[in-house]
Motif scaffolding. Sequence first.
Motif, PDB file in Angstrom:
ATOM      1  N   LEU A  28     -58.820 -37.333 -16.351  1.00  0.00           N
ATOM      2  CA  LEU A  28     -57.870 -36.615 -15.827  1.00  0.00           C
ATOM      3  C   LEU A  28     -56.099 -35.892 -16.090  1.00  0.00           C
ATOM      4  CD1 LEU A  28     -58.131 -34.182 -13.358  1.00  0.00           C
ATOM      5  CD2 LEU A  28     -57.631 -35.659 -11.912  1.00  0.00           C
ATOM      6  N   ILE A  29     -56.215 -35.194 -16.508  1.00  0.00           N
ATOM      7  CA  ILE A  29     -54.447 -34.973 -17.361  1.00  0.00           C
ATOM      8  C   ILE A  29     -53.999 -34.271 -15.827  1.00  0.00           C
ATOM      9  CG2 ILE A  29     -52.997 -34.963 -19.216  1.00  0.00           C
ATOM     10  CD1 ILE A  29     -55.583 -37.052 -19.872  1.00  0.00           C
ATOM     11  N   THR A  30     -53.174 -35.337 -15.386  1.00  0.00           N
ATOM     12  CA  THR A  30     -52.307 -34.134 -13.986  1.00  0.00           C
ATOM     13  C   THR A  30     -50.462 -33.785 -14.923  1.00  0.00           C
ATOM     14  OG1 THR A  30     -51.694 -36.176 -13.280  1.00  0.00           O
ATOM     15  CG2 THR A  30     -53.381 -35.059 -12.534  1.00  0.00           C
ATOM     16  N   GLU A  31     -50.493 -34.796 -16.042  1.00  0.00           N
ATOM     17  CA  GLU A  31     -48.724 -35.053 -16.384  1.00  0.00           C
ATOM     18  C   GLU A  31     -49.589 -35.512 -18.057  1.00  0.00           C
ATOM     19  OE1 GLU A  31     -46.457 -34.456 -15.675  1.00  0.00           O
ATOM     20  OE2 GLU A  31     -46.904 -33.720 -13.323  1.00  0.00           O
ATOM     21  N   PRO A  32     -48.549 -35.657 -19.025  1.00  0.00           N
ATOM     22  CA  PRO A  32     -48.608 -35.694 -20.482  1.00  0.00           C
ATOM     23  C   PRO A  32     -48.358 -37.122 -20.770  1.00  0.00           C
ATOM     24  CG  PRO A  32     -46.780 -33.571 -20.195  1.00  0.00           C
ATOM     25  CD  PRO A  32     -47.183 -34.263 -18.535  1.00  0.00           C
ATOM     26  N   SER A  33     -47.840 -37.616 -20.465  1.00  0.00           N
ATOM     27  CA  SER A  33     -48.085 -38.908 -19.858  1.00  0.00           C
ATOM     28  C   SER A  33     -49.860 -39.436 -20.212  1.00  0.00           C
ATOM     29  CB  SER A  33     -47.189 -39.470 -19.760  1.00  0.00           C
ATOM     30  OG  SER A  33     -47.095 -39.812 -17.525  1.00  0.00           O
ATOM     31  N   ASP A  34     -51.031 -38.854 -19.344  1.00  0.00           N
ATOM     32  CA  ASP A  34     -51.850 -38.881 -19.234  1.00  0.00           C
ATOM     33  C   ASP A  34     -52.819 -39.261 -20.187  1.00  0.00           C
ATOM     34  OD1 ASP A  34     -51.034 -39.740 -16.449  1.00  0.00           O
ATOM     35  OD2 ASP A  34     -52.060 -37.712 -16.129  1.00  0.00           O
ATOM     36  N   LEU A  35     -52.310 -38.263 -21.294  1.00  0.00           N
ATOM     37  CA  LEU A  35     -53.038 -38.668 -22.678  1.00  0.00           C
ATOM     38  C   LEU A  35     -53.186 -40.168 -23.375  1.00  0.00           C
ATOM     39  CD1 LEU A  35     -53.287 -34.850 -23.513  1.00  0.00           C
ATOM     40  CD2 LEU A  35     -55.459 -36.445 -22.782  1.00  0.00           C
TER      41      LEU A  35
END
Length: 455
Positions: free
Chosen positions: A10-17
């Motif tokens: 679940l991507i809430t901010e770009p850095s989560d990827l």
Amino acid sequence: MTDRTGPRMLITEPSDLDPASPAPITIAARLLDRLAAVRAEVLDALATGEPIYGVTTGMGALSKHRLSEDEQRAHQRNLLLGRAVGGPPWLPADEARAVLIGRLRTFLTGDAGVSVELIQQLVAVINSGRTPEIPAGGAGSAGEIIPLAHAFGSLDLELGPKEGIALLAGIPGATGRAALHGSRTRRLADHLTAVAAGAIAVIGANRDPYHPRAARADDVLAAEHTRIRDLAGPEPAPRSLQAPVSFRVAGHVVAHVRRSLADLDAAVDRAFDGVTDSPAYLDGRFVGTAGFHGVDLVAHCDHLTAALAHAAEVSTARLHRLLDPAVTGLPAQLAHDPGPQAGLVAVHKRAVATSHALRRLTLPSATSTAETSNGQEDVQSFSWEAVGVLAEAIRLTREVTACELLAVHQAFALSKRPVPPGLQELLGAVANVVPPIGADRPFGADLTRLLDSIL
């Protein structure tokens, strides 16, 4: 088609990827709403009629050519079609996926100002498990427009204003691939440590070089020395006052790999968190940038490649010493019956050839100033090539590590020495795929099993 099961990212901010994760992706609604708002601002800004590079103008040496409204509508798709000049060999599927995730991550900052529809299609392609054919080489430009044209040319979506040039901007592919290779190198570094510890243990090497105080003022080296001591187990009566240098420097060698990897990880973060789109939509206007240059990423890919090459050379030297009765007290060449049998001497020869191939990869990548696009692009950093070289360095270092691991396995078998507790899991796994070595045989098959199952 690859089965994509398990928990989703679940991507809430770009850095989560995470380009190294195979998990399916879901973009949080709040993030999509934020990106939709940026897209609306971008469309309003484009409607003013101001010249925007690659949107209302041509690209490169043709940037002085203004496009009519009809030309603009076709231009974004044409940008991808005309630049797909690459060919095989293609990237493996996991690297191709890392390219797509790298592009998606840069879009999530909002700098590119692309539509939510384009972002959702990228997510759908990534989650499908079907990866496009992306050329492994031949980038040849300031950036990576050729491989990116292949990566996104087959998207089943009519591209809107600015979306074609956004798909081609920056170095998202090299960055995503570097993140993936960083993950692989972490696993490889752990194996380099364990195999070296096995060699140290099986010859009964003096443990003085790994003394905690010997790493004063160097936390990375201290941690590496601790890992070696824990894996190698209690020190027996040493066979000699000093083991060969290739054994004594094991901690320094792998610590250098780990330091180089940490530097690359930091460069990847800078590349992902920085501005790579050009023109980028910043503070309400379009700004031309140079985020495509990527020399920071290139330098650290090269640095890690050199560190791996050195680690492979030291591993090859240690393997040679494992064949020497004066070092091990074991039969020559780790043969069950030296003379009638050659033992593992040819395994060492393979490691020598592989290390030599690795050495040839250590030429710095960013040393060419070749011009393209009629001189508009008059320097290049070759980030795409640098990350490809790193991938090959990882592959070759794994091969050398497999050669040494096979020798450590055979040395323990011939010595009848107990395997230290810290190495029992690793060497037990080796025993599960490598039958007892009582005679010469095609050891290439054993090495392949080690590479496929353990390393």
